[in-house]
Scaffold this motif. Sequence first.
Motif, PDB file in Angstrom:
ATOM      1  N   ASP A   1       4.004  -0.929   3.412  1.00  0.00           N
ATOM      2  CA  ASP A   1       4.921  -0.561   4.500  1.00  0.00           C
ATOM      3  C   ASP A   1       4.994  -1.692   5.523  1.00  0.00           C
ATOM      4  O   ASP A   1       4.004  -2.392   5.784  1.00  0.00           O
TER       5      ASP A   1
ATOM      6  N   ASP B   1       9.990  -2.027   9.536  1.00  0.00           N
ATOM      7  CA  ASP B   1      11.340  -1.495   9.338  1.00  0.00           C
ATOM      8  C   ASP B   1      11.609  -1.004   7.921  1.00  0.00           C
ATOM      9  O   ASP B   1      12.663  -0.435   7.653  1.00  0.00           O
ATOM     10  N   LYS B   2      10.654  -1.180   6.985  1.00  0.00           N
ATOM     11  CA  LYS B   2      10.882  -0.768   5.603  1.00  0.00           C
ATOM     12  C   LYS B   2       9.636  -0.092   5.039  1.00  0.00           C
ATOM     13  O   LYS B   2       8.508  -0.419   5.416  1.00  0.00           O
TER      14      LYS B   2
ATOM     15  N   GLN C   1      10.755   0.315  -0.474  1.00  0.00           N
ATOM     16  CA  GLN C   1      11.911  -0.531  -0.159  1.00  0.00           C
ATOM     17  C   GLN C   1      11.541  -2.010  -0.245  1.00  0.00           C
ATOM     18  O   GLN C   1      12.325  -2.830  -0.736  1.00  0.00           O
ATOM     19  N   ASN C   2      10.344  -2.362   0.220  1.00  0.00           N
ATOM     20  CA  ASN C   2       9.894  -3.742   0.090  1.00  0.00           C
ATOM     21  C   ASN C   2       9.686  -4.112  -1.368  1.00  0.00           C
ATOM     22  O   ASN C   2       9.962  -5.250  -1.785  1.00  0.00           O
TER      23      ASN C   2
ATOM     24  N   LYS D   1      12.893  -4.967  -2.841  1.00  0.00           N
ATOM     25  CA  LYS D   1      13.286  -6.314  -2.411  1.00  0.00           C
ATOM     26  C   LYS D   1      12.570  -7.375  -3.256  1.00  0.00           C
ATOM     27  O   LYS D   1      13.179  -8.370  -3.683  1.00  0.00           O
TER      28      LYS D   1
END
Length: 552
Positions: A75, A78-79, A83-84, A87
């Motif tokens: 974590d 902002d993500k 989500q990371n 990415k």
Amino acid sequence: MDTVGSTNDRFMHTLETNPEYDSLRGLFGWMYSYFRNCPDSLKPCIFYMSLFPRGQSVRRRRVVRRWVAEGYSRDSEDKSAEQNGEKFFSNLLDLSIIQYPPQVVTATSGDRMMISCSVNGFIREYIVSRRMEENLVFELEGSCDITTQRTGRHLIIRESWDRDKIVFETMDFSKLRSLTVFGRWKQFLVSESMKLLRVLDLEDSSGVEDADLGHMLKQLRRLKFLSLRGCGEIQHLPSSLGDLRQLQTLDIRHTSIVKLPGSITKLHKLQYIRAGTSVKAHESSTPCVSVPKLDRRRCQDGVMVPGRINKLTALHTLGVVNISTSGGNSILKELKDLTQLRKLGVSGINRRNSEKFSSAISGHVHLESLSVQLDKDSGIVLPSKTLQSLKLHGPVEKLPVLNIGELSKLTKLDLEMATLTENDIKLVDSLPQLCTLRVKLLQDSRLKFCITDSGSGLELPSYQKVKVLEIASCSSLDVTFGANTMRSLELLNAQCGSGSSVTFSGLENPTELKVVSLEGCCSDELKEEVERQLAQHPKNPVLKVEEAPVST
């Protein structure tokens, strides 16, 4: 053959050290610099990809969820960790370390429509030659001798390994963080010394039974990732599952499990639950196709969940949940509290509970993907403005009411219905961002992708952003493309069940068409007709044919 085998085993070492290959030194110097300049946060993810077999596709979600469990993706302000991880996955794509499978297209938003990937073969060999320098990964394959050098963070058991218990029991598992098994499972493959194990991945392993699962969970209390996906002999999850207090991911898709134990509500860190079974059109559980290889227990639509499921407030992926069973109304009430859900799958929606279901998801502002299996004559209201993917499956004869204004972000639509009417085709065409359309019809039908102006009778441009069209049939299906429809279509996939048939006309009209793929029981006449039409196409699309497997 001994020389060939030795070269394969030491492929990169041979290329780098043998004087015959001095011309490659510049390439290896570039690759060393290439990896050295990668961000430090990305390097563990690069080495991690060597865990998966050469030439085999691996699901994106499987990789990302494992990275989260291993701590490679965390974590940030902002993500979320996932989500990371997504990415990082995109970064590996951009670096060409992992590759698209065939038939991948780009969505209108720029996102790549990819479920699975494979590792670049040459780069994988380079990674494998470097990973042993850090004792990162060790694997068992073929016939292995006893050695004290097998130690590391990740153990891979290949399908070819002879399952020698003596070799296994001499190994050091004190640093082990992940265990991945391909092929046959043996009970001795879990050891008491695996106290730090975070990831147990048995996807598609054979021979895993309920007793084995109980034995595993008693010893592996620190698991964060547990995948039994494809282990069809497992029928029950033991109550000891509730002792895995660190568990984040539970994947029991394509097993024989029909009910989750009550102890699962103790797992407050659980984020991801995948359960239930789905099959391709030519393996469908619908009456039009027989499925002798599938156990009837596996042809269920979803799983029963216990009461107090709303205690799992960290859940962002849940499905498939069977709502039609006893206690379904209580589950719908509790569903309201799972406000972090981004992906939800439910079955058993009917006239009696459809309104309650619509109410239950009305406040889910993060919901991006929704899968609903409808009973006959049922319908739902879809209030979520955030939906990007929608699946509606069931023997219904018309589409439920779709509020197009509320579905402005929808890029993927998957429909399984008795038939699709002309009005339904117009309604689907009005979805402004639709990129992927999947349609499976259960009755004799005509699909005419052509919208005409009611006043002038002229054909209007339609389905302008659709790039992927997948069609399946359980009966007779006639598909027509108008002159102004699907001008952006790149991939057309047709799946035929036993006893069904599909015909096409107007294949020359989708001007950007690249690939036509036929799967299942497709007749020679269909292949010849498709070839004839594609020969008239200005861009000469490729025809790919995949025959249905023969039952024995």
